[in-house]
Every structure is written in C-alpha cells, then in structure tokens.
Enzyme design. Structure first.
Site, PDB file in Angstrom:
ATOM      1  N   GLN A  77      64.524  27.082 -24.714  1.00  0.00           N
ATOM      2  CA  GLN A  77      63.946  27.946 -25.704  1.00  0.00           C
ATOM      3  C   GLN A  77      64.325  28.150 -27.005  1.00  0.00           C
ATOM      4  O   GLN A  77      63.759  28.421 -28.152  1.00  0.00           O
ATOM      5  CB  GLN A  77      63.938  29.450 -25.109  1.00  0.00           C
ATOM      6  CG  GLN A  77      63.424  30.371 -25.909  1.00  0.00           C
ATOM      7  CD  GLN A  77      63.315  31.840 -24.962  1.00  0.00           C
ATOM      8  OE1 GLN A  77      63.064  32.981 -25.564  1.00  0.00           O
ATOM      9  NE2 GLN A  77      63.557  31.966 -24.011  1.00  0.00           N
ATOM     10  N   LYS A 109      78.194  24.283 -22.018  1.00  0.00           N
ATOM     11  CA  LYS A 109      76.823  24.482 -22.054  1.00  0.00           C
ATOM     12  C   LYS A 109      76.398  26.027 -21.851  1.00  0.00           C
ATOM     13  O   LYS A 109      76.922  26.721 -21.075  1.00  0.00           O
ATOM     14  CB  LYS A 109      76.078  23.726 -20.772  1.00  0.00           C
ATOM     15  CG  LYS A 109      76.262  22.219 -20.975  1.00  0.00           C
ATOM     16  CD  LYS A 109      75.231  21.609 -20.017  1.00  0.00           C
ATOM     17  CE  LYS A 109      75.612  19.865 -20.361  1.00  0.00           C
ATOM     18  NZ  LYS A 109      74.858  19.396 -19.179  1.00  0.00           N
ATOM     19  N   LYS A 169      67.724   6.639 -25.681  1.00  0.00           N
ATOM     20  CA  LYS A 169      69.004   6.027 -24.924  1.00  0.00           C
ATOM     21  C   LYS A 169      68.658   4.393 -24.830  1.00  0.00           C
ATOM     22  O   LYS A 169      69.772   3.577 -24.867  1.00  0.00           O
ATOM     23  CB  LYS A 169      69.303   6.300 -23.776  1.00  0.00           C
ATOM     24  CG  LYS A 169      70.066   7.950 -23.743  1.00  0.00           C
ATOM     25  CD  LYS A 169      70.837   8.176 -22.490  1.00  0.00           C
ATOM     26  CE  LYS A 169      71.349   9.674 -22.602  1.00  0.00           C
ATOM     27  NZ  LYS A 169      71.886  10.299 -21.326  1.00  0.00           N
ATOM     28  N   GLU A 190      70.637  31.540 -22.264  1.00  0.00           N
ATOM     29  CA  GLU A 190      70.422  33.093 -22.554  1.00  0.00           C
ATOM     30  C   GLU A 190      71.307  33.989 -22.372  1.00  0.00           C
ATOM     31  O   GLU A 190      72.147  34.630 -23.048  1.00  0.00           O
ATOM     32  CB  GLU A 190      68.846  33.283 -22.313  1.00  0.00           C
ATOM     33  CG  GLU A 190      68.538  34.596 -22.398  1.00  0.00           C
ATOM     34  CD  GLU A 190      68.447  35.127 -23.838  1.00  0.00           C
ATOM     35  OE1 GLU A 190      67.676  34.389 -24.629  1.00  0.00           O
ATOM     36  OE2 GLU A 190      69.001  36.086 -24.449  1.00  0.00           O
ATOM     37  N   ASN A 224      69.142  20.958 -29.920  1.00  0.00           N
ATOM     38  CA  ASN A 224      69.719  22.020 -29.057  1.00  0.00           C
ATOM     39  C   ASN A 224      70.426  21.308 -27.604  1.00  0.00           C
ATOM     40  O   ASN A 224      70.264  21.970 -26.799  1.00  0.00           O
ATOM     41  CB  ASN A 224      69.102  23.323 -29.183  1.00  0.00           C
ATOM     42  CG  ASN A 224      67.868  23.351 -27.950  1.00  0.00           C
ATOM     43  OD1 ASN A 224      67.261  22.481 -28.010  1.00  0.00           O
ATOM     44  ND2 ASN A 224      68.049  24.273 -27.215  1.00  0.00           N
ATOM     45  N   GLY A 264      71.589  54.453 -33.926  1.00  0.00           N
ATOM     46  CA  GLY A 264      72.131  55.064 -35.249  1.00  0.00           C
ATOM     47  C   GLY A 264      72.796  56.441 -35.095  1.00  0.00           C
ATOM     48  O   GLY A 264      73.242  56.674 -34.160  1.00  0.00           O
ATOM     49  N   GLY A 265      72.278  57.138 -36.272  1.00  0.00           N
ATOM     50  CA  GLY A 265      72.948  58.380 -36.577  1.00  0.00           C
ATOM     51  C   GLY A 265      71.903  59.297 -35.774  1.00  0.00           C
ATOM     52  O   GLY A 265      71.866  60.645 -35.939  1.00  0.00           O
ATOM     53  N   ASP A 320      68.437  33.087 -26.925  1.00  0.00           N
ATOM     54  CA  ASP A 320      67.707  32.016 -27.389  1.00  0.00           C
ATOM     55  C   ASP A 320      66.804  32.275 -28.595  1.00  0.00           C
ATOM     56  O   ASP A 320      67.070  31.558 -29.678  1.00  0.00           O
ATOM     57  CB  ASP A 320      66.756  31.813 -25.969  1.00  0.00           C
ATOM     58  CG  ASP A 320      67.355  31.274 -24.939  1.00  0.00           C
ATOM     59  OD1 ASP A 320      68.383  30.595 -25.099  1.00  0.00           O
ATOM     60  OD2 ASP A 320      66.939  31.034 -23.602  1.00  0.00           O
TER      61      ASP A 320
HETATM   62  N1  COA Z   1      65.687   9.942 -24.339  1.00  0.00           N
HETATM   63  C1  COA Z   1      66.699   9.825 -23.607  1.00  0.00           C
HETATM   64  N2  COA Z   1      67.695  10.729 -23.176  1.00  0.00           N
HETATM   65  C2  COA Z   1      67.513  12.119 -23.798  1.00  0.00           C
HETATM   66  C3  COA Z   1      66.375  12.258 -24.494  1.00  0.00           C
HETATM   67  C4  COA Z   1      65.331  11.206 -24.828  1.00  0.00           C
HETATM   68  N3  COA Z   1      64.398  11.689 -25.229  1.00  0.00           N
HETATM   69  N4  COA Z   1      66.494  13.707 -24.497  1.00  0.00           N
HETATM   70  C5  COA Z   1      67.460  14.060 -24.281  1.00  0.00           C
HETATM   71  N5  COA Z   1      68.260  13.245 -23.518  1.00  0.00           N
HETATM   72  C6  COA Z   1      69.324  13.058 -22.891  1.00  0.00           C
HETATM   73  C7  COA Z   1      70.675  13.556 -23.780  1.00  0.00           C
HETATM   74  O1  COA Z   1      71.051  12.348 -24.544  1.00  0.00           O
HETATM   75  C8  COA Z   1      71.705  14.098 -22.655  1.00  0.00           C
HETATM   76  O2  COA Z   1      72.219  13.109 -22.111  1.00  0.00           O
HETATM   77  P1  COA Z   1      73.992  12.892 -21.772  1.00  0.00           P
HETATM   78  O3  COA Z   1      74.143  14.256 -21.157  1.00  0.00           O
HETATM   79  O4  COA Z   1      73.966  11.886 -20.805  1.00  0.00           O
HETATM   80  O5  COA Z   1      74.743  12.586 -22.931  1.00  0.00           O
HETATM   81  C9  COA Z   1      70.671  14.905 -21.663  1.00  0.00           C
HETATM   82  O6  COA Z   1      69.475  14.391 -21.895  1.00  0.00           O
HETATM   83  C10 COA Z   1      70.399  16.267 -22.168  1.00  0.00           C
HETATM   84  O7  COA Z   1      71.702  16.947 -21.916  1.00  0.00           O
HETATM   85  P2  COA Z   1      71.763  18.585 -21.932  1.00  0.00           P
HETATM   86  O8  COA Z   1      71.154  18.957 -23.655  1.00  0.00           O
HETATM   87  O9  COA Z   1      73.137  18.672 -22.241  1.00  0.00           O
HETATM   88  O10 COA Z   1      70.743  19.035 -20.891  1.00  0.00           O
HETATM   89  P3  COA Z   1      71.187  20.128 -19.806  1.00  0.00           P
HETATM   90  O11 COA Z   1      69.761  20.113 -19.161  1.00  0.00           O
HETATM   91  O12 COA Z   1      72.285  19.469 -19.084  1.00  0.00           O
HETATM   92  O13 COA Z   1      71.504  21.388 -20.422  1.00  0.00           O
HETATM   93  C11 COA Z   1      71.633  23.209 -21.741  1.00  0.00           C
HETATM   94  C12 COA Z   1      70.473  22.523 -20.883  1.00  0.00           C
HETATM   95  C13 COA Z   1      70.405  24.268 -22.609  1.00  0.00           C
HETATM   96  C14 COA Z   1      72.261  24.114 -21.186  1.00  0.00           C
HETATM   97  C15 COA Z   1      72.248  22.344 -22.827  1.00  0.00           C
HETATM   98  O14 COA Z   1      71.269  21.456 -23.752  1.00  0.00           O
HETATM   99  C16 COA Z   1      72.879  23.389 -24.069  1.00  0.00           C
HETATM  100  O15 COA Z   1      73.956  23.760 -23.723  1.00  0.00           O
HETATM  101  N6  COA Z   1      72.345  23.626 -25.179  1.00  0.00           N
HETATM  102  C17 COA Z   1      72.931  23.968 -26.216  1.00  0.00           C
HETATM  103  C18 COA Z   1      72.839  25.686 -26.177  1.00  0.00           C
HETATM  104  C19 COA Z   1      71.381  25.897 -25.999  1.00  0.00           C
HETATM  105  O16 COA Z   1      70.645  25.548 -26.824  1.00  0.00           O
HETATM  106  N7  COA Z   1      71.052  26.752 -24.818  1.00  0.00           N
HETATM  107  C20 COA Z   1      69.733  27.188 -24.890  1.00  0.00           C
HETATM  108  C21 COA Z   1      68.566  26.699 -24.161  1.00  0.00           C
HETATM  109  S1  COA Z   1      67.433  27.887 -24.296  1.00  0.00           S
END
Ligand code: COA
Length: 416
Positions: A17, A137, A75, A140, A96, A248-249, A169
């Site tokens: 999000q 990580k 990748k 919200e 993100n 507020g106030g 978010d």
């Molecule tokens: N092709 C290949 N790999 C891809 C890709 C693509 N097009 N898009 C994403 N990936 C991979 C990334 O390289 C990463 O791989 P790695 O961990 O092996 O290096 C993986 O997919 C994504 O990891 P991540 O973003 O950590 O996903 P997650 O599902 O484990 O975590 C969140 C989700 C939201 C917790 C995390 O992304 C986060 O903390 N983001 C920052 C804060 C944030 O925006 N949070 C709010 C979300 S609403």
C-alpha cells in the site's frame, strides 16, 4: 487536456500500500507510471482478500489505477538488463521493498545514480536510515505503534488502539509524493537527481505532532485540560489516550442520536467551539446557559463538560444524526454525522465531486474507488482501471527498442 506530470516516466517498483498509494497519485496527475512486477505473481495484493475468483482483488485495483504493468524478473541477468535500460530513460524510481532488497538486487543508490544521474530514487522504509530499527520490515499497524499513534488512540481503560485510517501506509506514500515533486522541481534547477527517503515511523509521528505538543505541556504543568481525565482523573508522565476528545483547544465528543440502541453508527461528532457557545445554547433551547457563570467560559464548562454532553444527548434523543446536523449547521456549529462506508459509497456529493468513482475493469466489471482528494481548477484527474498483470509488457519493451524476437527470447527465459 494535458496533465502537469505528463512526460515524467516513473518506474514503480512498489507493492502493498505505502508505495502504490504514492505512485497512483502521481499517475492521476499525468505521470507515465510503469509498475514492475514479478512474472507469474505480481504485487501480492492482486491475490489478497479476493472477492471474485481469478480477478485482481480490490486491494490491488484501488491502489494501482492509471498505471501500466510490466512483468520483469529483476533477479535474472536478462531482466536486470531491461531494468537498466528503463532506468536510463526514466525520471523517477519508487520502491518500498524490505531493507536492503534493492541493494541485494544490484541496484544500490550509487549504481542507480551512475546509470542515470538525473533520476530521483524514492524509497519508503519502516524506519529511517541509521535508526536502531532500520533492519525491520514494517506494515501499517507496526508503524502506527512505532510512530506514537497507537499509544494515544483509544480509551484510557483499554489497550493502545490502531486507527482504521492508513496512517502508516498511504500517509507515508503521500509524504513520499511531496518529496518526489520537490526533488523534480530541484532537478529543474540543478540538473541532478537525488535520493528521497520517507520512513513510516516519521510519517506517523508527523501526523501525531499535537501529541508531542501535549507531552511537553504535560511535563510542564502536570495535566492536560482538554482531556477527559481533567480535572477529576489522574495523569501519569505520558500523554494518555483521550477517547473521542477533541485534539485542539475545542472540546468535542461523539454523541448518541436517535436509534443508537440498534444502529452502531447513529452518532454525531459535536464540537463546543468557544465563540459558538451562544449559538449552541440557542440551538439546544438552553438560553439560560449563555450568561450563567458555570457555563459562560470554556474554563468554567470544562469541569462538567460531560454533563453538558449528556444534556446535548438528551436534545439529540429524538433526532437522527442527519436531522441533528441539519439543525446545528444553521447555528454554525462544527459537527458531522458519523458516516459509514455504505453511506459514503452512495453519497451523491462525493460522486459528483469525483471523490468516489466507479471504474470499469476488464475482468471485474466495475468497482468503486476513491478518486483524487485534491481538486484543481484546470484539471480533473480521470481515474482509469488498474492494469492486469503484465498488460503493458510488450508496449513498454517496444518503447525501449526491443523487437518482437527479443521479447520472445525474454519470455523463453522467463525474464518477463
Ligand atoms: N523480480 C525479482 N525479484 C523481485 C521482484 C521482481 N520483479 N520484485 C521484488 N523482488 C524480490 C526482492 O528483490 C526481494 O528479494 P530478497 O528479499 O531475496 O532480496 C523480495 O522480492 C521482496 O522482499 P520484501 O520487500 O522484503 O517483501 P516481503 O513480502 O518479505 O515484505 C514488506 C513486505 C512490506 C514488509 C517489506 O517490503 C517492507 O518492510 N517494506 C518497507 C516498508 C513498507 O513499505 N511497508 C508497507 C507496505 S504497505
């Protein structure tokens, strides 16, 4: 009609999000937003909380309108090559991912800046760089807890509470959009791109600044007069949860209207604005309160503010929330009915203004979404459907100079 952000190409490497809310906003205003998604699966929200089998979930469609979708495995070496080309020809990259994911993919800020020194690289993370939690990580509700919203939301005799509003978010996405637009203006002057970073914790805290105000007031004087705890309850050394008190106030509270016994949303929010005291008394049929020393000033009213609210509830008992507001608005009293999602979805004013929009979608039929809350005199953002997974892969690759055969080869190695 040409849109202000037309000609700005954005690589949308966002998911869930926070990031998508930011890039969606920029797409509404004319940017060419290319959402880069993993082949086969795409943004996880396409599948989350589905209400129609095999069709993108509303979670996805409501955060990704007006975008293009390019599937690309970044990748794989072949995918990285495509991404590099796209980077060379884009103005902004927004991401993100979890901490370090972009670096692990081989696209650190230094590398991105080397590939395209004019590009703005915008990131959302849970915590800011260098913070002692910067490896976490974050979703919200985690951000709402870390940013001070949860400890100050809810009732004093209950646990810390999460707001339904996406303070962690979408709010962070809005902050990021401001950062991106600022960096784009900066680039016009310097010719250089820069890194723009927003943390979810900081964005929540930015919206909770009045609570930091209260912390300092509490430390100085030992009480907070606008909180329900004053003057009869106790204060500790931290800002308490104040229920539905006005921030507020102006004291305010959620008050029961006709039908509250069976309708959980038969309430209005009523604000006792200091200078509106006289009209309030007139509206309530309590002219004797106007000059009564126990009611005349805000200070005099505060010790028995809940008795005053009770009296107002007595007045509201035979009025629906809509009838009550229709009377009170004539007296210039700041108030509103507590509206449900159903009422908002069907609100003719919101439909007319484009805040609630019905969008046709290739697979779902039409769905409702929230359109631009920002209104312009010279532009009406038009909301179009979110893209299907990979819908624009060929179009984007062709624009980068890939031939049909190149695209076939990329598909063969599952890079797109
Ligand atoms: N092709 C290949 N790999 C891809 C890709 C693509 N097009 N898009 C994403 N990936 C991979 C990334 O390289 C990463 O791989 P790695 O961990 O092996 O290096 C993986 O997919 C994504 O990891 P991540 O973003 O950590 O996903 P997650 O599902 O484990 O975590 C969140 C989700 C939201 C917790 C995390 O992304 C986060 O903390 N983001 C920052 C804060 C944030 O925006 N949070 C709010 C979300 S609403």
């Amino acid at each position: 009609m040409s849109k202000p952000l037309e000609g700005i190409r954005i690589i949308d490497f966002t998911h869930v999000q926070a990031g998508p809310a930011c890039t969606q906003l920029l797409a509404w205003f004319g940017a060419d937003v290319i959402k880069v998604e993993r082949p086969g699966s795409g943004d996880v929200t396409r599948n989350q909380l589905r209400d129609i089998p095999d069709a993108d979930a509303l979670y996805f469609t409501m955060l990704n309108s007006n975008k293009k979708s390019l599937t690309l495995d970044t990748k794989k070496p072949e995918g990285k090559e495509v991404l590099e080309k796209l980077i060379r020809e884009s103005d902004v990259l927004v991401e993100n991912f979890g901490p370090g994911a972009l670096d692990r993919m081989g696209f650190s800020w230094e590398r991105l800046n080397e590939l395209n020194p004019k590009m703005i690289v915008a990131s959302v993370k849970g915590f800011s760089d260098g913070h002692h939690y910067d490896d976490l990580k974050v979703y919200e509700n985690v951000a709402q807890c870390a940013g001070g919203a949860a400890s100050t939301t809810g009732f004093w005799d209950g646990p810390p509470t999460i707001s339904a509003a996406a303070l962690g978010d979408s709010n962070t996405g809005m902050h990021l959009a401001i950062g991106i637009l600022t960096a784009l203006l900066g680039r016009d002057k310097t010719g250089k791109g820069q890194k723009v970073a927003v943390s979810m914790q900081d964005s929540v805290l930015n919206l909770c600044r009045v609570k930091l105000r209260d912390q300092q007031r509490l430390e100085r004087v030992g009480y907070l007069e606008e909180y329900p705890q004053y003057p009869h309850g106790e204060f500790s050394d931290v800002v308490p949860r104040g229920g539905n008190a006005g921030g507020g106030g102006q004291p305010g509270w959620v008050l029961k209207c006709k039908g509250w016994e069976t309708d959980p949303n038969a309430y209005i929010y009523f604000t006792i604005q200091g200078h509106a005291w006289e009209p309030i008394c007139k509206a309530l049929g309590k002219p004797e309160w106007i000059d009564d020393p126990a009611y005349k000033t805000a200070e005099a009213r505060q010790p028995h503010i809940f008795d005053i609210f009770k009296t107002i509830e007595g007045w509201l008992a035979d009025k629906t929330k809509f009838e009550a507001v229709d009377i009170l608005r004539k007296f210039d009293i700041p108030c509103a009915p507590v509206l449900t999602m159903k009422e908002l979805a069907n609100d003719p004013s919101l439909r007319a203004s484009g805040t609630i929009v019905e969008v046709p979608h290739k697979k779902r039929g039409s769905y409702l979404t929230v359109g631009s809350p920002i209104k312009f005199s010279d532009m009406k953002p038009e909301i179009t459907a979110s893209p299907l997974l990979g819908e624009h892969t060929e179009e984007v690759l062709a624009s980068l100079g890939y031939s049909k055969q190149d695209i076939f080869n990329l598909r063969e190695v599952k890079a797109v």
